[in-house]
Motif scaffolding. Structure first.
Motif, short mmCIF file in Angstrom:
data_model
loop_
_atom_site.label_atom_id
_atom_site.label_comp_id
_atom_site.label_asym_id
_atom_site.label_seq_id
_atom_site.Cartn_x
_atom_site.Cartn_y
_atom_site.Cartn_z
N ILE A 59 -13.71 -11.73 -54.70
CA ILE A 59 -12.53 -12.02 -55.53
C ILE A 59 -11.49 -10.91 -55.42
O ILE A 59 -10.29 -11.17 -55.26
N ALA A 63 -7.84 -11.35 -53.82
CA ALA A 63 -6.66 -11.16 -54.68
C ALA A 63 -5.73 -10.09 -54.11
O ALA A 63 -4.51 -10.25 -54.14
N THR A 165 -0.37 -19.58 -58.85
CA THR A 165 -1.70 -19.58 -58.24
C THR A 165 -2.20 -18.15 -58.05
O THR A 165 -3.37 -17.84 -58.35
N ILE A 168 -3.34 -16.61 -61.30
CA ILE A 168 -4.67 -17.07 -61.71
C ILE A 168 -5.75 -16.26 -61.00
O ILE A 168 -6.74 -15.83 -61.62
N ILE A 169 -5.57 -16.04 -59.68
CA ILE A 169 -6.55 -15.28 -58.90
C ILE A 169 -6.63 -13.84 -59.42
O ILE A 169 -7.72 -13.28 -59.58
N GLU A 171 -5.86 -12.76 -62.44
CA GLU A 171 -6.50 -12.76 -63.76
C GLU A 171 -8.02 -12.92 -63.64
O GLU A 171 -8.78 -12.31 -64.39
N PHE A 172 -8.44 -13.74 -62.68
CA PHE A 172 -9.86 -13.91 -62.44
C PHE A 172 -10.47 -12.59 -61.95
O PHE A 172 -11.56 -12.19 -62.37
N SER A 173 -9.75 -11.88 -61.07
CA SER A 173 -10.25 -10.59 -60.57
C SER A 173 -10.31 -9.57 -61.70
O SER A 173 -11.23 -8.74 -61.75
N ASP A 174 -9.36 -9.63 -62.62
CA ASP A 174 -9.39 -8.73 -63.79
C ASP A 174 -10.60 -9.02 -64.67
O ASP A 174 -11.23 -8.09 -65.21
N ALA A 175 -10.94 -10.30 -64.80
CA ALA A 175 -12.12 -10.67 -65.60
C ALA A 175 -13.40 -10.16 -64.95
O ALA A 175 -14.30 -9.64 -65.64
N ILE A 176 -13.49 -10.29 -63.62
CA ILE A 176 -14.66 -9.78 -62.90
C ILE A 176 -14.75 -8.27 -63.06
O ILE A 176 -15.84 -7.70 -63.28
N CYS A 179 -16.21 -7.42 -66.36
CA CYS A 179 -17.67 -7.60 -66.35
C CYS A 179 -18.36 -6.40 -65.72
O CYS A 179 -19.42 -5.95 -66.19
#
Length: 410
Positions: A59, A63, A165, A168-169, A171-176, A179
Motif C-alpha cells: 500500500i 501510494a 482516487t 483514498i489510497i 488515506e488507506f496508507s495512513d490507516a495502515i 496500525c
C-alpha cells in the motif's frame, strides 16, 4: 496504576525496549521454566509485524508512486549506489578479516534437509520469478520482491487517476501506518519475550567450540557497522556520522537483532524514517528494497564461512580469487532473500568458486546453522539498520540537511 502507566508512556521507545530487554534477561536467568509463558509475547510481536509488513509495503509503495508528481526528485539512485557500495565493502572487510585471522571448522553433518541453489544462475532465476509472482500470493507469502514490483507497476498505472482516487489510497496508507504504530508500541513486551526465549531455550553451550569463528563474524559486522558504514556516510554527506549511526542501531538494530527478520523489521524502519523526517517519496520504496538487496551482513557470513572451509580443506586462496569472492558474495547476498534458508544456503556458491565438493560445503552450512543463534541476529541487525542509515545518507547528500539534522541532533 494510572500514574505508573502515564510515567511509562513518557519514556522514549528505546528506553522502554531497554527495560523490556533487562526484564527478559532477568526472568530467563532466574525462572526459565516457571515463566516460560513469556516467550509467547515475543512470538505474537514478530507474528504481528510479519503479518502487517507485506500489506503495508504494498500500500505504501503504491501510494508513494501514485501521488508522485513529475519533476519531483527522489533519492533512489543514491540509495541504490549506497546499498551496492555498502555490501561490497562488507565483503571486502570479511575477506581481509579472514586472511588476518584464518579460521578452521569442525564440520557438522546437520544440513541434510536443506537444498542449496545450483549456482548463481539459479539464484538470479529465483529472484526473477519472485519479481513476477502473483501479487496476492506475494503478499500472503511475504515475497517482498514481488510485493515491491507489483506495487511499483500498479502505482505507475494509477498516476493518471483522479485526485479523489489518489486521496483514498493515501488515506488507506495512513490507516495502515497507524496500525503499524499500534503494533510497534508493543515492542518492549515483544523484545522481553524474544530475549527470554533466546536465553532460556538456545543451547549456547554448543557454541563454545565455534567461539573463534563466531567472534570473527561478530567483530567483522561491528567493524562494518561502526567504522565502514560511518565512513561511507561521512564521505557521502560530509557530516559527523555517529549520531545517525547510533540512532539507526538503537531503533532499528535492536529490534532486528531479536526478531532476526528483515521482513518483520520493515515497519520499524518505516516508522523510524518518518520520525527522522525523511522524504516520503523515497523511504516507502527504499526500505523494502533494502530488505531485499542491502545485505552486508549476509556478504560477511558467506565470505568468512567459505574461506574457513578453504582453510579447513587446505585450499590456498590467491588474491584474484579473493577479489572475485568479494563480488560473488555481494551478488549472491543480494539474492539471499529469494532463496529459502537465506544467506547460509548461499555458502555453497562461494565454496564452489574454490572447487570444494558439495558434501563439504553442506557441512559448512550445518556449522552455520549452529552459529546462527548469534550470527543471524547480528547479521539482521546490520542489514536492517543500514537500510535506514543509507536512506537518510542519500537525502543528506541531496541537500535536504536541515530537517534531518534537527531530528538526529547533528
Amino acid at each position: 496504576m494510572k500514574s505508573l502507566f502515564n510515567a511509562w508512556n513518557k519514556l522514549s521507545l528505546i528506553l522502554q525496549i531497554a527495560i523490556g530487554l533487562l526484564i527478559g534477561i532477568i526472568c530467563a536467568i532466574a525462572l526459565p521454566k516457571q515463566l516460560s509463558f513469556l516467550s509467547i509475547f515475543g512470538n505474537l510481536f514478530v507474528g504481528a509485524l510479519k503479518a502487517i509488513a507485506p500489506l503495508m509495503v504494498f500500500i505504501l509503495v503504491m501510494a508513494a508512486i501514485a501521488r508522485h508528481k513529475s519533476g519531483v526528485k527522489t533519492n533512489m539512485k543514491t540509495v541504490i549506489v549506497l546499498y551496492v557500495v555498502g555490501t561490497i565493502s562488507a565483503g571486502f572487510v570479511a575477506v581481509v578479516g579472514s586472511f588476518l585471522f584464518p579460521q578452521t571448522l569442525l564440520l557438522a553433518n546437520s544440513a541434510e534437509q536443506v537444498t542449496p541453489p545450483d549456482g548463481i544462475v539459479s539464484v538470479l532465476t529465483t529472484v526473477l520469478f519472485n519479481m513476477v509472482d502473483n501479487p496476492i500470493t506475494a503478499i500472503s507469502n511475504a515475497n517482498f520482491l514481488g510485493v515491491l514490483v507489483w506495487a511499483l507497476i500498479i502505482g505507475v498505472a494509477l498516476r493518471p487517476a483522479s485526485e479523489s482516487t489518489k486521496n483514498i489510497i493515501v488515506e488507506f496508507s495512513d490507516a495502515i501506518t497507524m496500525c503499524v504504530r499500534w503494533v510497534i508500541r508493543f515492542a518492549p513486551l515483544g523484545v522481553m519475550g524474544l530475549v527470554f526465549n533466546s536465553i532460556s531455550t538456545s543451547g549456547l553451550g554448543a557454541l563454545k567450540k565455534y567461539a573463534s569463528l563466531i567472534l570473527l563474524l561478530v567483530v567483522t559486522m561491528l567493524v562494518v557497522a561502526l567504522i565502514v558504514n560511518p565512513l561511507i556516510v561521512f564521505i557521502t554527506a560530509r557530516i559527523n556520522p555517529y549520531p545517525l549511526v547510533f540512532k539507526t542501531l538503537g531503533r532499528s538494530g535492536v529490534t532486528a537483532f531479536f526478531t532476526r527478520s528483515s521482513a518483520a523489521n520493515i515497519p520499524v524502519n518505516l516508522e523510524l524514517c518518518k520520525d527522522l523526517g525523511l522524504d516520503n517519496d523515497t523511504y516507502p520504496i527504499s526500505i523494502p528494497l533494502g530488505a531485499t538487496i542491502n545485505m552486508a551482513g549476509a556478504a560477511i557470513t558467506i565470505a568468512i564461512m567459505a574461506l574457513a572451509a578453504c582453510n579447513t580443506m587446505g585450499v590456498k586462496v590467491d588474491i584474484p580469487s579473493a577479489v572475485l569472492l568479494i563480488f560473488l558474495t555481494a551478488l549472491s547476498a543480494a539474492g539471499a532473500s529469494g532463496v529459502a534458508g537465506g544467506s547460509l544456503l548461499l555458502i555453497p556458491l562461494a565454496c564452489s568458486l574454490f572447487g570444494l565438493p558439495a558434501d563439504i560445503s553442506m557441512q559448512v552450512v550445518g556449522v552455520g546453522f549452529i552459529c546462527g543463534v548469534i550470527q543471524d541476529s547480528c547479521e539482521t541487525a546490520l542489514n536492517s539498520s543500514s537500510d535506514v542509515l543509507f536512506t537518510a545518507t542519500a537525502e543528506l547528500y541531496n541537500n535536504r540537511k536541515n530537517a534531518i539534522k534537527k531530528q538526529i541532533n547533528i
